[in-house]
Motif scaffolding. Structure first.
Motif, PDB file in Angstrom:
ATOM      1  N   VAL A   1      16.288  38.216  72.461  1.00 22.98           N
ATOM      2  CA  VAL A   1      14.898  37.839  72.673  1.00 22.98           C
ATOM      3  C   VAL A   1      14.062  38.521  71.598  1.00 22.98           C
ATOM      4  O   VAL A   1      14.049  39.746  71.504  1.00 22.98           O
ATOM      5  CB  VAL A   1      14.418  38.264  74.082  1.00 22.98           C
TER       6      VAL A   1
ATOM      7  N   THR B   1      13.787  37.800  81.019  1.00 29.42           N
ATOM      8  CA  THR B   1      14.599  36.926  80.180  1.00 29.42           C
ATOM      9  C   THR B   1      15.937  37.590  79.850  1.00 29.42           C
ATOM     10  O   THR B   1      16.988  36.953  79.911  1.00 29.42           O
ATOM     11  CB  THR B   1      13.852  36.576  78.884  1.00 29.42           C
ATOM     12  N   LYS B   2      15.900  38.881  79.535  1.00 24.23           N
ATOM     13  CA  LYS B   2      17.128  39.592  79.222  1.00 24.23           C
ATOM     14  C   LYS B   2      18.033  39.692  80.458  1.00 24.23           C
ATOM     15  O   LYS B   2      19.255  39.594  80.349  1.00 24.23           O
ATOM     16  CB  LYS B   2      16.805  40.986  78.685  1.00 24.23           C
TER      17      LYS B   2
ATOM     18  N   LEU C   1      12.606  32.446  86.830  1.00 23.90           N
ATOM     19  CA  LEU C   1      11.295  33.082  86.678  1.00 23.90           C
ATOM     20  C   LEU C   1      10.457  32.914  87.939  1.00 23.90           C
ATOM     21  O   LEU C   1       9.796  33.857  88.381  1.00 23.90           O
ATOM     22  CB  LEU C   1      10.564  32.521  85.464  1.00 23.90           C
TER      23      LEU C   1
ATOM     24  N   TYR D   1       7.685  34.598  72.659  1.00 23.50           N
ATOM     25  CA  TYR D   1       9.046  35.094  72.486  1.00 23.50           C
ATOM     26  C   TYR D   1       9.922  33.916  72.092  1.00 23.50           C
ATOM     27  O   TYR D   1       9.685  32.781  72.506  1.00 23.50           O
ATOM     28  CB  TYR D   1       9.612  35.684  73.788  1.00 23.50           C
TER      29      TYR D   1
ATOM     30  N   ILE E   1       7.730  31.112  75.891  1.00 21.36           N
ATOM     31  CA  ILE E   1       9.120  31.456  75.592  1.00 21.36           C
ATOM     32  C   ILE E   1       9.758  30.217  74.970  1.00 21.36           C
ATOM     33  O   ILE E   1       9.880  29.185  75.626  1.00 21.36           O
ATOM     34  CB  ILE E   1       9.899  31.863  76.856  1.00 21.36           C
TER      35      ILE E   1
ATOM     36  N   LEU F   1      14.158  32.793  71.683  1.00 22.48           N
ATOM     37  CA  LEU F   1      15.553  33.147  71.869  1.00 22.48           C
ATOM     38  C   LEU F   1      16.299  32.769  70.600  1.00 22.48           C
ATOM     39  O   LEU F   1      16.275  31.621  70.179  1.00 22.48           O
ATOM     40  CB  LEU F   1      16.144  32.413  73.070  1.00 22.48           C
TER      41      LEU F   1
ATOM     42  N   ILE G   1       8.047  39.680  80.869  1.00 25.94           N
ATOM     43  CA  ILE G   1       8.726  38.408  80.616  1.00 25.94           C
ATOM     44  C   ILE G   1      10.004  38.651  79.817  1.00 25.94           C
ATOM     45  O   ILE G   1      11.038  38.053  80.086  1.00 25.94           O
ATOM     46  CB  ILE G   1       7.788  37.435  79.886  1.00 25.94           C
ATOM     47  N   LYS G   2       9.934  39.542  78.833  1.00 21.41           N
ATOM     48  CA  LYS G   2      11.120  39.864  78.040  1.00 21.41           C
ATOM     49  C   LYS G   2      12.189  40.496  78.927  1.00 21.41           C
ATOM     50  O   LYS G   2      13.372  40.159  78.827  1.00 21.41           O
ATOM     51  CB  LYS G   2      10.765  40.805  76.898  1.00 21.41           C
TER      52      LYS G   2
ATOM     53  N   PHE H   1      16.484  28.583  84.172  1.00 19.01           N
ATOM     54  CA  PHE H   1      15.659  29.701  83.717  1.00 19.01           C
ATOM     55  C   PHE H   1      14.266  29.624  84.324  1.00 19.01           C
ATOM     56  O   PHE H   1      13.708  30.632  84.767  1.00 19.01           O
ATOM     57  CB  PHE H   1      15.583  29.699  82.187  1.00 19.01           C
ATOM     58  N   GLU H   2      13.706  28.425  84.397  1.00 15.80           N
ATOM     59  CA  GLU H   2      12.383  28.244  85.003  1.00 15.80           C
ATOM     60  C   GLU H   2      12.418  28.640  86.481  1.00 15.80           C
ATOM     61  O   GLU H   2      11.540  29.343  86.966  1.00 15.80           O
ATOM     62  CB  GLU H   2      11.931  26.794  84.843  1.00 15.80           C
TER      63      GLU H   2
ATOM     64  N   VAL I   1      12.903  28.379  73.757  1.00 20.88           N
ATOM     65  CA  VAL I   1      14.347  28.413  73.957  1.00 20.88           C
ATOM     66  C   VAL I   1      15.022  27.250  73.232  1.00 20.88           C
ATOM     67  O   VAL I   1      16.095  26.815  73.622  1.00 20.88           O
ATOM     68  CB  VAL I   1      14.700  28.389  75.460  1.00 20.88           C
TER      69      VAL I   1
END
Length: 120
Positions: free
Chosen positions: A98, A83-84, A39, A106, A19, A108, A79-80, A35-36, A21
């Motif tokens: 995304v 992320t969303k 997840l 992916y 991903i 951003l 994962i998408k 974000f990490e 970013v």
């Protein structure tokens, strides 16, 4: 005489997703550390969220990319989805989307609002 089969299985490659970013992280509106952690807390393994063990490895590289490596079957689409959800939780969904750049990545990106307004 029948063909002789090898008793060893070919080594299975683990799915590795990335991903990127870089755009929002460089503008300091996206916190890659949060974000990490998001997840780590949200990815489900066998129906249990947050208990990744050794099956899923999440690493941050160069402060602009997050790599997710899985030793089990794992969907890029998941994962998408996560992320969303993170973008919506942090009120960034209206400005960032995304986008899949290739089979394993992916990215951003910002919505291109200026071109949409010029077209009208």
């Amino acid at each position: 005489m029948p063909a002789v089969r090898s008793k060893t299985q070919p080594k299975k490659l683990w799915p590795k997703f990335e991903i990127d970013v870089s755009d929002p992280a460089n503008d300091k509106i996206f916190d890659i550390h949060m974000f990490e952690k998001y997840l780590h807390d949200r990815i489900k393994v066998n129906g249990v969220a947050g208990k990744l063990g050794n099956t899923i490895i999440i690493t941050k590289t160069a402060d602009t990319t997050i790599n997710v490596t899985s030793k089990i079957d794992f969907s890029k689409r998941y994962i998408k989805y996560l992320t969303k959800k993170f973008l919506k939780k942090n009120n960034l969904k209206d400005w960032i989307r995304v986008v899949s750049t290739d089979k394993k990545t992916y990215k951003l990106k910002y919505y291109n609002i200026n071109q949409e307004q010029m077209a009208e």
